[in-house]
Design a protein around this motif. Structure first.
Motif, short mmCIF file in Angstrom:
data_model
loop_
_atom_site.label_atom_id
_atom_site.label_comp_id
_atom_site.label_asym_id
_atom_site.label_seq_id
_atom_site.Cartn_x
_atom_site.Cartn_y
_atom_site.Cartn_z
N THR A 23 0.84 -1.20 0.00
CA THR A 23 0.00 0.00 0.00
C THR A 23 0.87 1.25 0.00
O THR A 23 0.58 2.21 -0.72
CB THR A 23 -0.93 -0.01 1.22
N ARG A 62 -10.95 2.91 -2.88
CA ARG A 62 -11.00 1.68 -2.09
C ARG A 62 -12.37 1.49 -1.43
O ARG A 62 -12.82 0.36 -1.28
CB ARG A 62 -9.88 1.66 -1.06
N GLU A 84 -6.31 -1.44 3.36
CA GLU A 84 -5.55 -0.44 2.61
C GLU A 84 -6.06 0.97 2.91
O GLU A 84 -5.27 1.91 3.03
CB GLU A 84 -5.63 -0.72 1.10
#
Length: 103
Positions: A23, A62, A84
């Motif tokens: 990430t 996300r 993430e």
């Protein structure tokens, strides 16, 4: 901001954190892409404000992915997206809650 991300990446490498490191690499790649785009347009490297915009956009992406995975009955992938999101949010300023806003 760049230094904070770089330091986090170094510590994740040293700790061999297999969840955090990818990430952080994505964050650095997104910032680097913006720097390249700015350079092509004759602008300076990405500012702190632009970096915050990049991070906010990554969180939103996300959130949408996690919802799509949940709708597709893939809770393990939704959980990965949420993980993430939490890593990216560490670099964003703290959001005010309802109590702080009314105060």
């Amino acid at each position: 901001m760049r230094e904070k991300i770089a330091e986090s990446m170094k510590s994740a490498m040293k700790a061999q954190d297999k969840h955090r490191l990818p990430t952080l690499r994505l964050i650095q790649a997104a910032i680097h892409d913006r720097d390249i785009a700015n350079r092509g347009a004759g602008k300076p490297a990405a500012s702190e404000e632009e970096i915050l915009q990049i991070l906010s956009k990554m969180v939103k992406q996300r959130e949408e992915s996690a919802k799509a995975f949940e709708d597709g009955r893939r809770p393990e992938l939704a959980a990965q997206e949420r993980g993430e999101m939490e890593i990216i949010r560490e670099f964003l300023p703290a959001q005010l809650d309802d109590v702080a806003i009314t105060a």
